[in-house]
Design an enzyme around this catalytic site. Structure first.
Site, short mmCIF file in Angstrom:
data_model
loop_
_atom_site.label_atom_id
_atom_site.label_comp_id
_atom_site.label_asym_id
_atom_site.label_seq_id
_atom_site.Cartn_x
_atom_site.Cartn_y
_atom_site.Cartn_z
N SER A 16 0.61 -1.22 0.21
CA SER A 16 -0.13 0.15 0.18
C SER A 16 0.62 1.05 0.43
O SER A 16 2.29 0.75 0.65
CB SER A 16 -1.10 0.37 1.32
N GLU A 18 1.31 5.79 0.41
CA GLU A 18 0.84 6.85 1.40
C GLU A 18 1.49 8.16 0.60
O GLU A 18 1.91 8.20 0.15
CB GLU A 18 1.33 6.89 2.41
N ASP A 110 -2.19 15.84 16.67
CA ASP A 110 -0.90 16.10 17.87
C ASP A 110 -1.83 17.62 17.82
O ASP A 110 -2.11 18.12 16.73
CB ASP A 110 0.16 16.64 16.64
N PHE A 219 11.44 13.81 10.54
CA PHE A 219 10.10 13.49 10.99
C PHE A 219 10.53 12.86 12.14
O PHE A 219 9.82 12.42 13.23
CB PHE A 219 9.89 12.49 9.68
N HIS A 269 3.57 -1.16 4.09
CA HIS A 269 3.32 0.01 3.26
C HIS A 269 4.31 1.22 3.15
O HIS A 269 5.24 1.15 3.78
CB HIS A 269 2.08 0.57 4.73
#
Ligand code: FAD
Length: 291
Positions: A16, A18, A110, A219, A269
């Site tokens: 998959s 993103e 967040d 990140f 993913h």
């Protein structure tokens, strides 16, 4: 005895991808060309993120809608519950359902002010588990949730974090997707602990191919993932050699995926950052081929 990792086309791996919603026409073009490149790999789903604090609500919706209308892919819409009352979130979910979207990636989100803790909206969902329960009341969505092999920074302990994931499962989550990580052992330990905690859903590893270590460090700081020293070191001296960085990124991620495959993982993913090349190359190395 080791089976060669990259030897053959395998038919047993699902993937998959993103994406994030584009901010400009130029970014939209990049995204759509990436989607077209990756589509022949027949991903199980493609997910579209939801900007911090719901800042991309319209753009996420527009991207999901376009995927639904212009491709044969299955879109998954990310949705967070931060900063919004429950009825607003429910309305967004209902709209998705009416559009034909059947998969939501349900997240807490967040605080919009960096460095401050998440606070529940006075009429809002308390956390991701509460959101999952709410979504399942709106419609029988396929729901994915987040999992953290290296523990979420807000969590007081590994055990508390696992309990939190268990609460999301009990609320109806159908699968978990992990934050990115760089150690297969770390993933397997998490999988074992989850199983011991009674978590029976699939825990899909989230793979971030790293070609820009400075960006990845940013990140990682936000989400508590560790960048190992060896990975930092790998990119030393390559600031002006982007092609070399790409090759290393593909090699490192494919090696991680190979170790995960050897340990039984059959769904990967990919955090594509809206670029097709790296994810496509890694899929190809794994034996995922266009049909
Ligand atoms: P939760 O599962 O609710 O919990 C997060 C942590 O807080 C857990 O460690 C838990 O132990 C602790 N906790 C939960 N409830 C409580 C409580 N009641 N009291 C005390 N502690 C508690 N963010 C976006 O804004 N948009 C996106 O599209 C997006 N997509 C993501 C996709 C994936 C696959 C992943 C892994 C993350 C994504 N995120 C996204 C980031 C996510 O929103 C943040 O990591 C957020 O801080 C936590 O969300 P969660 O759904 O894991 O929260």
């Amino acid at each position: 005895h080791h089976e060669p990792l990259f030897a053959q086309a395998r038919g047993d791996i699902a993937v998959s991808f993103e994406f994030f919603p584009p901010k400009s026409d130029a970014m939209a073009e990049t995204l759509w060309s990436s989607i077209q490149t990756l589509a022949p790999l027949e991903p199980r789903f493609v997910s579209v993120t939801y900007g911090a604090g719901g800042s991309t609500r319209e753009r996420t919706h527009a991207t999901v809608e376009r995927i639904l209308k212009e491709t044969s892919l299955t879109p998954a819409a990310h949705l967070t519950c931060v900063g919004a009352p429950r009825d607003e979130i429910d309305a967004i979910a209902r709209e998705y359902w009416d559009l034909g979207v059947r998969h939501i990636v349900a997240l807490r989100g967040d605080s919009p002010e960096p460095g401050t803790k998440y606070r529940q909206h006075p009429q809002g969902y308390r956390d991701a588990a509460d959101l999952v329960a709410g979504l399942k009341r709106v419609a029988p969505f396929d729901v994915s949730v987040a999992a953290y092999p290296e523990v979420h920074p807000d969590s007081s302990s590994r055990a508390f974090d696992l309990e939190n994931l268990k609460r999301k499962v009990d609320a109806g989550a159908d699968r978990a997707i992990t934050q990115f990580f760089f150690s297969a052992d770390c993933y397997f330990r998490f999988q074992d602990e989850a199983a011991a905690a009674g978590i029976e859903i699939e825990i899909v590893p989230g793979i971030l191919p790293v070609s820009n270590v400075a960006q990845t460090r940013r990140f990682a700081e936000m989400c508590g993932a560790a960048i190992p020293d060896w990975l930092n070191g790998l990119f030393e001296g390559l600031d002006d050699l982007p092609a070399a960085r790409q090759l290393i990124a593909a090699t490192v991620a494919a090696e991680l995926c190979g170790q995960l495959y050897a340990g039984g993982v059959r769904h990967f993913h990919f955090y594509t950052l809206n670029r097709a090349e790296l994810s496509y190359a890694i899929c190809h190395l794994l034996g995922v081929r266009a049909r």
